[in-house]
Enzyme design. Structure first.
Site, PDB file in Angstrom:
ATOM      1  N   SER A  98       0.788  -1.233   0.000  1.00 38.09           N
ATOM      2  CA  SER A  98       0.000   0.000   0.000  1.00 38.09           C
ATOM      3  C   SER A  98       0.821   1.284   0.000  1.00 38.09           C
ATOM      4  O   SER A  98       0.247   2.374  -0.065  1.00 38.09           O
ATOM      5  CB  SER A  98      -0.953   0.018   1.201  1.00 38.09           C
ATOM      6  OG  SER A  98      -2.057  -0.824   0.973  1.00 38.09           O
ATOM      7  N   SER A 151      -6.014   3.456   4.613  1.00 43.09           N
ATOM      8  CA  SER A 151      -5.478   2.628   3.527  1.00 43.09           C
ATOM      9  C   SER A 151      -6.587   1.928   2.741  1.00 43.09           C
ATOM     10  O   SER A 151      -6.454   0.759   2.352  1.00 43.09           O
ATOM     11  CB  SER A 151      -4.485   1.593   4.070  1.00 43.09           C
ATOM     12  OG  SER A 151      -3.626   1.143   3.056  1.00 43.09           O
ATOM     13  N   LYS A 192       0.110   3.871  -2.602  1.00 44.60           N
ATOM     14  CA  LYS A 192      -0.889   4.942  -2.496  1.00 44.60           C
ATOM     15  C   LYS A 192      -0.287   6.330  -2.368  1.00 44.60           C
ATOM     16  O   LYS A 192      -0.985   7.332  -2.529  1.00 44.60           O
ATOM     17  CB  LYS A 192      -1.828   4.636  -1.329  1.00 44.60           C
ATOM     18  CG  LYS A 192      -2.713   3.426  -1.612  1.00 44.60           C
ATOM     19  CD  LYS A 192      -3.373   2.865  -0.372  1.00 44.60           C
ATOM     20  CE  LYS A 192      -4.198   1.618  -0.741  1.00 44.60           C
ATOM     21  NZ  LYS A 192      -4.540   0.786   0.416  1.00 44.60           N
ATOM     22  N   LYS A 207       3.299   6.522   4.924  1.00 44.65           N
ATOM     23  CA  LYS A 207       2.367   5.463   4.530  1.00 44.65           C
ATOM     24  C   LYS A 207       2.904   4.076   4.874  1.00 44.65           C
ATOM     25  O   LYS A 207       4.073   3.760   4.633  1.00 44.65           O
ATOM     26  CB  LYS A 207       2.092   5.524   3.017  1.00 44.65           C
ATOM     27  CG  LYS A 207       0.978   4.588   2.561  1.00 44.65           C
ATOM     28  CD  LYS A 207      -0.381   5.049   3.065  1.00 44.65           C
ATOM     29  CE  LYS A 207      -1.486   4.038   2.819  1.00 44.65           C
ATOM     30  NZ  LYS A 207      -1.420   2.885   3.758  1.00 44.65           N
TER      31      LYS A 207
END
Length: 366
Positions: A51, A106, A54, A213
């Site tokens: 993730s 997320s 992102k 992140k």
């Protein structure tokens, strides 16, 4: 036996000083202002990134969309597996609200909704992501999804991911979102809002942390992009496939802040020198720095400043004209180069100029 004990003792010292990050398959620590890499291992090895994908999704959405845009949840977005903010098919949120769901919780569903809103289709958006990454300077990054779930030909490197994050952190809205620990956004069909809690524990545990992140899949392992700012220096870190991701991130940041310092040799607008102008109406003009000349150097060291300016300037120089450059050097290597500009104009001498000078001289004499 003595040799073995000595080797063990040395390894323990490295661990204590934050020198060893063997648990991460790849890691990197970069200074944000100059992009200087402070520490790295396998940073150019292409790997899945879960993730942390992102970061690119959010950056592209901020560059291409408007925060107040209504983003509609399609069937594709509603059905995406994995972490979710539980969007209903047809549910509409603003792009800003979707971005909070994307970066704090997320949400894979938010990622698809954003991708379709910006790119028309997920496939088109992923092509845009890959192209934008190349523009930033990424050499080994391909995006096949906007969320980071396992997919063929979806990979990046620790170095490329740091470059993407460096670019994203220049956006004040991105910085605000990824540094937010808790937020709430509307939830259609409910009497209460969605409460979003940031999965990045560093925001509450590490002084100066500003994001960025988390990511995890079985294929990618635990991945973390992180950043922190202290004493005017912003550090960006990446660990990929790292079981002790937060511990490793803290160790890298500590190593960076303990061993490096940010120095500023010239401030934006600071005068560098006055340069004579040949046959100009003004005999000399002041040259100034276009922006701060700053960069990271090892603690207890000092960089060199190389000024590249002509000894004289031709008449006709204009205010704001770039006339040279200043380069901050460390260990013989350039860290950052900043333009130097003329802060005054000096037109070429003409008949009117000489006539006015003669009149002023006559008036002073009488």
């Amino acid at each position: 036996m003595k040799r073995m004990l000595a080797g063990l003792f040395f390894a323990l010292i490295l661990l204590y000083n934050g020198e060893a990050h063997a648990e991460a398959k790849a890691f990197l620590l970069m200074e944000a202002e100059t992009g200087r890499v402070l520490y790295e291992s396998n940073a150019s090895t292409p790997l899945p990134m879960a993730s942390t994908t992102k970061v690119m999704t959010a950056l592209l959405a901020l560059e291409k969309g408007n925060l107040s845009d209504p983003v509609v949840t399609s069937r594709n977005a509603f059905g995406v597996p994995g972490t979710s903010i539980y969007l209903s098919q047809g549910e509409t949120l603003t792009l800003e609200e979707m971005l909070y769901g994307l970066m704090l919780a997320s949400g894979n569903d938010a990622a698809v909704a954003i991708a379709e809103h910006i790119g028309g289709t997920v496939e088109a958006f992923c092509r845009m992501m890959t192209e934008r990454a190349a523009e930033i300077g990424c050499k080994d990054t391909v995006f096949s999804t906007p969320h980071g779930l396992p997919a063929a030909n979806h990979h990046t490197t620790a170095y490329d991911l740091a470059l993407i994050t460096r670019e994203a952190l220049k956006n004040p809205v991105f910085r605000e979102i990824v540094s937010t620990q808790r937020a709430s956004i509307p939830w259609a069909g409910h009497d209460y809002n969605r409460v979003l809690t940031n999965k990045n524990k560093l925001l509450s545990s590490y002084p100066g942390a500003i994001g960025v992140k988390t990511g995890y899949t079985k294929a990618a392992g635990r991945c973390l992009v992180f950043a922190a700012q202290r004493d005017g220096m912003c550090l960006i870190g990446v660990v990929l496939n790292c079981p002790n991701w937060f511990d490793e991130a803290e160790a890298l940041l500590n190593r960076g802040f303990d061993n490096w310092q940010q120095v500023t040799l010239l401030s934006q607008g600071e005068a560098v020198r006055r340069i004579p102008v040949e046959n100009g109406q003004q005999e000399a003009v002041t040259v100034r720095a276009a922006r701060d000349i700053a960069g990271p150097v090892p603690v207890n060291s000092w960089p060199d400043l190389i000024i590249d300016l002509p000894s004289t300037l031709p008449a006709g120089v204009e205010r704001g004209q770039i006339v040279g450059a200043a380069t901050l050097m460390d260990g013989g290597k350039p860290l950052v180069t900043v333009p130097l500009y003329a802060d005054e104009a000096s037109p070429e001498q003409n008949f009117r100029f000489w006539l006015e000078r003669i009149i002023r001289t006559w008036q002073m004499a009488n």
